[in-house]
Motif scaffolding. Structure first.
Motif, mmCIF file in Angstrom:
data_model
loop_
_atom_site.group_PDB
_atom_site.id
_atom_site.type_symbol
_atom_site.label_atom_id
_atom_site.label_comp_id
_atom_site.label_asym_id
_atom_site.label_seq_id
_atom_site.Cartn_x
_atom_site.Cartn_y
_atom_site.Cartn_z
ATOM 1 N N GLN A 15 63.957 26.684 -45.170
ATOM 2 C CA GLN A 15 65.351 27.589 -45.558
ATOM 3 C C GLN A 15 65.312 27.869 -44.203
ATOM 4 N N TYR A 47 64.295 36.057 -49.745
ATOM 5 C CA TYR A 47 65.434 35.347 -48.558
ATOM 6 C C TYR A 47 64.930 34.863 -46.994
ATOM 7 N N GLU A 64 66.663 32.249 -54.604
ATOM 8 C CA GLU A 64 65.649 32.068 -53.961
ATOM 9 C C GLU A 64 63.934 32.004 -54.662
#
Length: 469
Positions: free
Chosen positions: A135, A72, A9
């Motif tokens: 994401q 994340y 990430e």
């Protein structure tokens, strides 16, 4: 491979940020060509090199400000605030840089820097918003989740497992459960025996073999005594360790929790010192070490000669120590004991009025002068001015088995002085080491530049009072 997964990430976001910053340079130059050309002439840059240099400058700002830390499934609001802080700081620094140019009026400089800040901020904030939204969408589809194991086999662990499976945006794919006390899963928990993938003693190999990224500790309220053992076993800096707090911990305020889409989690031993503080700390280490060594070089040579003349043996004593993340290095000290003092006894603790200490060595220890050569270790990056004292491999192995959480001292660079050194006496027994470990763990959990300054001031006072041993 595990580290690459952990940082993907960061890698992906930083590449996008760099490209967007570079693109914004080209766009901004088209709106203010005359002004930008004047600035580039002042710094002897052309259009391409100017864009690359400014882009690299912004990347440094974002790294130092912690904008690439824990990306994340981070909250989009948190991302917005991170970008806002970093862009304001970066623009402020740029304003002072271009302020030296007298050919551009102050009012024009303000307009330029405000417009540039707005461009950078809006584009980067939009980029982060889109990336985190995508994401989160993939997480809802069960893609790109962190490989996770749950420590515990009771009802609390089962509830956590169900929550993670039901809400994929928590970002964890549970591989199985880890037994803590070696007993079979609680029949009332609903956990099947085949879902248990190992015991706590095997957790290191399980992490390696299954490429585990996150560990969630979900113990029953009546098994709190197992928590220290769990944390001691799970001591990998590459794996995120989280604790599912019980109701008592939540309402008592004893634990600082993070909300991950509604699930309260306590992160165990996060990095307390932000990157900009770490950068300043390292720069200060290098500056102080270099200045002291250069200014006192003649004096240090005289001390070395005095050590050689006072007793047979080398002036500088070299010894293997354990540093950050368990890496071995050679530490340098003025020799204060008889040469080969441990030839027959093996590694032993120094004692009060130790007969092995030479007459000159007594005063070198009293004034802490014997530690000065360790400034070379600081310059090399093996040590810092402030941190837990490095120990020999023999004792590290021994203490790791006897003292809970002892190995967590290895998460930071060891230091010439530390919180334990200014708050506790010299080690003469295992009980002393246990007490000093408490101070070391406190320092690691609360490390800051302010605390380092306090430790250094206390150390200077100790030296001036001659309280060394």
């Amino acid at each position: 491979m595990l580290k690459l997964k952990r940082y993907r990430e960061v890698i992906f976001t930083s590449i996008l940020d760099f490209l967007i910053i570079l693109a914004s340079w080209f766009v901004f130059h088209s709106f203010y060509p005359n002004t930008m050309n004047i600035l580039m002439q002042d710094f002897n840059l052309d259009f391409i090199s100017g864009g690359l240099l400014v882009s690299l400058y912004w990347m440094v700002i974002f790294v130092v400000m912690g904008s690439y830390k824990k990306l994340y499934l981070v909250s989009r609001l948190d991302e917005f605030i991170k970008v806002l802080k970093a862009s304001l700081l970066g623009s402020l620094i740029l304003f002072f840089i271009i302020n030296v140019n007298e050919r551009i009026s102050i009012s024009d400089q303000r307009v330029i820097i405000i417009a540039y800040w707005a461009t950078i901020f809006m584009l980067l904030a939009l980029n982060r918003f889109v990336v985190r939204t995508v994401q989160r969408y993939y997480a809802q589809q069960g893609k790109g989740l962190h490989r996770t194991i749950i420590v515990g086999t009771g009802q609390t662990a089962k509830v956590a497992y169900d929550d993670l499976n039901r809400n994929k945006t928590l970002g964890m794919q549970v591989l199985g459960f880890i037994q803590v006390n070696g007993k079979a899963p609680d029949p009332d928990s609903g956990i099947e025996q085949e879902e248990v993938i190992g015991r706590l003693n095997d957790i290191e190999s399980i992490i390696q073999d299954r490429q585990v990224q996150d560990i969630l500790v979900a113990l029953e309220p009546d098994r709190r005594q197992d928590l220290v053992e769990v944390i001691s076993k799970v001591d990998s800096p590459d794996v995120s360790l989280k604790l599912l707090p019980d109701f008592y911990q939540l309402v008592s305020g004893l634990s600082k929790t993070n909300q991950i889409f509604g699930m309260p989690l306590v992160e165990i031993s996060p990095e307390p010192m932000p990157l900009w503080e770490k950068t300043i700390k390292r720069a200060f280490d290098i500056l102080v070490s270099a200045v002291v060594l250069v200014l006192t070089f003649p004096f240090l040579v005289m001390i070395g000669l005095a050590v050689r003349l006072s007793s047979p043996g080398p002036a500088i004593y070299r010894q293997e120590r354990v540093g950050r993340n368990g890496r071995l290095f050679t530490i340098y000290k003025y020799r204060t004991m008889l040469n080969d003092a441990e030839r027959h006894s093996g590694p032993t603790w120094a004692t009060k009025d130790d007969p092995r200490v030479t007459g000159l060595g007594y005063w070198l220890r009293k004034l802490r002068i014997d530690e000065v050569p360790q400034l070379l270790n600081v310059l090399k990056g093996d040590m810092s001015l402030v941190g837990p004292r490095p120990e020999r491999p023999h004792f590290v192995e021994q203490f790791s088995q006897q003292i809970p959480l002892y190995t967590r001292r290895l998460r930071v660079r060891p230091g010439i002085t530390g919180w334990a050194q200014v708050k506790w006496k010299y080690d003469t027994s295992l009980d002393d080491v246990k007490e000093k470990t408490k101070f070391d763990l406190f320092y690691i959990e609360n490390a800051s530049l302010r605390m380092d300054a306090k430790i250094l001031i206390n150390t200077v006072i100790t030296i001036l009072k001659g309280k060394g041993q």
